[in-house]
Write an enzyme that holds these catalytic residues in place. Structure first.
Site, PDB file in Angstrom:
ATOM      1  N   GLY A   1       0.630  -1.208   0.062  1.00 53.56           N
ATOM      2  CA  GLY A   1      -0.024  -0.125   0.003  1.00 53.56           C
ATOM      3  C   GLY A   1       0.886   1.327  -0.013  1.00 53.56           C
TER       4      GLY A   1
ATOM      5  N   ASN B   1       1.589   3.114  -2.697  1.00 55.02           N
ATOM      6  CA  ASN B   1       0.833   3.953  -3.497  1.00 55.02           C
ATOM      7  C   ASN B   1      -0.400   4.577  -2.635  1.00 55.02           C
ATOM      8  OD1 ASN B   1       1.806   4.175  -6.462  1.00 55.02           O
ATOM      9  ND2 ASN B   1       1.933   2.024  -5.983  1.00 55.02           N
TER      10      ASN B   1
ATOM     11  N   ARG C   1     -15.336 -18.265  -7.882  1.00 58.47           N
ATOM     12  CA  ARG C   1     -15.261 -16.904  -8.571  1.00 58.47           C
ATOM     13  C   ARG C   1     -16.377 -16.157  -8.407  1.00 58.47           C
ATOM     14  NH1 ARG C   1      -9.710 -15.284  -9.246  1.00 58.47           N
ATOM     15  NH2 ARG C   1     -10.294 -13.134  -9.728  1.00 58.47           N
TER      16      ARG C   1
ATOM     17  N   ILE D   1      -7.842 -10.306 -11.002  1.00 57.19           N
ATOM     18  CA  ILE D   1      -8.627 -10.416 -12.433  1.00 57.19           C
ATOM     19  C   ILE D   1      -9.884  -9.770 -12.080  1.00 57.19           C
ATOM     20  CG2 ILE D   1      -9.373 -11.569 -14.268  1.00 57.19           C
ATOM     21  CD1 ILE D   1      -7.154 -13.487 -13.980  1.00 57.19           C
ATOM     22  N   LEU D   2     -10.193  -8.647 -12.548  1.00 50.82           N
ATOM     23  CA  LEU D   2     -11.638  -7.704 -12.268  1.00 50.82           C
ATOM     24  C   LEU D   2     -12.724  -8.411 -12.947  1.00 50.82           C
ATOM     25  CD1 LEU D   2     -10.301  -4.111 -13.015  1.00 50.82           C
ATOM     26  CD2 LEU D   2     -10.476  -5.318 -10.874  1.00 50.82           C
TER      27      LEU D   2
ATOM     28  N   ASN E   1      -5.823   2.687 -13.121  1.00 49.62           N
ATOM     29  CA  ASN E   1      -4.848   1.762 -12.448  1.00 49.62           C
ATOM     30  C   ASN E   1      -3.358   2.376 -12.642  1.00 49.62           C
ATOM     31  OD1 ASN E   1      -3.844  -0.998 -11.750  1.00 49.62           O
ATOM     32  ND2 ASN E   1      -3.054  -1.128 -14.021  1.00 49.62           N
TER      33      ASN E   1
ATOM     34  N   HIS F   1       0.324   1.106 -13.358  1.00 51.19           N
ATOM     35  CA  HIS F   1       1.331   0.162 -13.858  1.00 51.19           C
ATOM     36  C   HIS F   1       2.630   0.519 -13.700  1.00 51.19           C
ATOM     37  CE1 HIS F   1       2.010  -3.815 -15.835  1.00 51.19           C
ATOM     38  NE2 HIS F   1       2.818  -2.918 -16.648  1.00 51.19           N
TER      39      HIS F   1
ATOM     40  N   ASP G   1      -4.605  -3.801 -18.993  1.00 55.89           N
ATOM     41  CA  ASP G   1      -3.479  -2.939 -19.384  1.00 55.89           C
ATOM     42  C   ASP G   1      -3.584  -1.919 -20.573  1.00 55.89           C
ATOM     43  OD1 ASP G   1      -2.297  -3.530 -16.789  1.00 55.89           O
ATOM     44  OD2 ASP G   1      -0.626  -4.845 -17.552  1.00 55.89           O
TER      45      ASP G   1
ATOM     46  N   GLU H   1       5.523   6.439  -9.810  1.00 56.54           N
ATOM     47  CA  GLU H   1       4.322   6.005  -9.224  1.00 56.54           C
ATOM     48  C   GLU H   1       3.605   6.980  -8.174  1.00 56.54           C
ATOM     49  OE1 GLU H   1       3.548   1.866  -8.243  1.00 56.54           O
ATOM     50  OE2 GLU H   1       5.349   1.239  -9.558  1.00 56.54           O
TER      51      GLU H   1
HETATM   52  C1  GAR Z   1       3.128  -1.357  -7.448  1.00 52.17           C
HETATM   53  O1  GAR Z   1       4.428  -1.027  -7.939  1.00 52.17           O
HETATM   54  C2  GAR Z   1       2.030  -1.185  -8.685  1.00 52.17           C
HETATM   55  O2  GAR Z   1       2.407  -0.299  -9.642  1.00 52.17           O
HETATM   56  C3  GAR Z   1       2.064  -2.494  -9.098  1.00 52.17           C
HETATM   57  O3  GAR Z   1       1.844  -3.221  -7.603  1.00 52.17           O
HETATM   58  C4  GAR Z   1       2.638  -2.466  -6.854  1.00 52.17           C
HETATM   59  C5  GAR Z   1       1.840  -2.169  -5.588  1.00 52.17           C
HETATM   60  O4  GAR Z   1       2.708  -1.890  -4.443  1.00 52.17           O
HETATM   61  N1  GAR Z   1       0.915  -3.008  -9.659  1.00 52.17           N
HETATM   62  C6  GAR Z   1       0.941  -3.820 -10.681  1.00 52.17           C
HETATM   63  O5  GAR Z   1       1.964  -4.370 -11.071  1.00 52.17           O
HETATM   64  C7  GAR Z   1      -0.291  -3.857 -11.440  1.00 52.17           C
HETATM   65  N2  GAR Z   1      -0.227  -4.638 -12.986  1.00 52.17           N
HETATM   66  P1  GAR Z   1       2.008  -0.917  -3.254  1.00 52.17           P
HETATM   67  O6  GAR Z   1       1.023  -2.173  -2.729  1.00 52.17           O
HETATM   68  O7  GAR Z   1       3.161  -0.689  -2.324  1.00 52.17           O
HETATM   69  O8  GAR Z   1       1.331   0.173  -4.109  1.00 52.17           O
END
Ligand code: GAR
Length: 210
Positions: free
Chosen positions: A12, A14, A66, A93-94, A108, A110, A151, A181
């Site tokens: 978490g 982000n 699921r 997967i959403l 999202n 990425h 994506d 990010e």
């Molecule tokens: C982040 O690097 C995000 O970009 C990636 O997961 C990580 C989560 O980190 N997402 C993906 O790869 C989606 N395809 P966080 O929980 O510390 O934010």
């Protein structure tokens, strides 16, 4: 006020960047109304609690299959009545219906410069491993709207990050988070909250460019 739900699966960081940006006034006109995790032990849930944000865990393990899980996930999102859903490291997967119901209202983050190193199987550390395996000199992060593909939705913001000699996937992941990010995800939310987004011909234009 833009009501935002953040969906998470892990640490978490982000989510934390978003919470800090709201606190510091870098994101305005926005309220984080809820956090949803699919993992009970996700540290992101602790971050939500510390910030006083309502949180809920919807884990596949708690459901027969699921379809039941998908229904519960959709119900959890709807219960917050969000204007925007932010996938911040949500590695699930959403459900189709979730994507359909929140079209143009779900973004999202990425950890690469899409369309490179995106799609099925490209998530988390795996992305950075592949970037290094290919010998890329530049990578970065992308914020995009979520569509039916993987994506593949309209890109909002991207930021490039240098790949350095001797990088490990972990070191590169950290640099991409710090330099890209944690900046562009809060920025994207602020743009959306302040009406600085224009959809045109399947593309998104934003900020000073509109
Ligand atoms: C982040 O690097 C995000 O970009 C990636 O997961 C990580 C989560 O980190 N997402 C993906 O790869 C989606 N395809 P966080 O929980 O510390 O934010």
């Amino acid at each position: 006020m833009l009501k935002v739900v953040v969906m998470v699966s892990g640490g978490g960081t982000n989510l934390q960047a978003i919470l800090d940006a709201v606190q510091d006034g870098k994101i305005t006109n926005t309220e984080i109304v809820g956090v949803i995790s699919n993992k009970k032990d996700a540290y992101a849930l602790t971050r939500a609690q510390q910030a006083g944000i309502p949180s809920v865990c919807v884990s596949l393990k708690d459901y027969e299959g699921r379809e039941d899980f998908n229904r519960a996930l959709l119900k959890a999102v709807d219960s917050f009545e969000p204007d925007l859903v932010v996938l911040a490291g949500f590695l699930v997967i959403l459900p189709e219906l979730l994507v359909k119901n929140y079209k143009n209202r779900m973004i999202n983050i990425h950890p690469a410069l899409l369309p490179s190193f995106g799609g099925k199987g490209y998530y988390g550390l795996k992305v950075h491993e592949e970037v290094l395996a290919r010998g890329c000199k530049v990578t970065g992060a992308t914020v995009h709207f979520v569509d039916e593909g993987c994506d593949s939705g309209p890109i909002l913001l991207q930021k490039a990050v240098e790949v350095k000699h001797g990088d490990t996937p972990e070191v590169l992941q950290r640099r991409v988070m710090e330099e890209a990010e944690w900046k562009i995800l809060p920025q994207a939310i602020d743009f959306i909250a302040n009406g600085k987004i224009l959809f045109e011909g399947g593309h998104v234009f934003l900020g000073d460019s509109i």
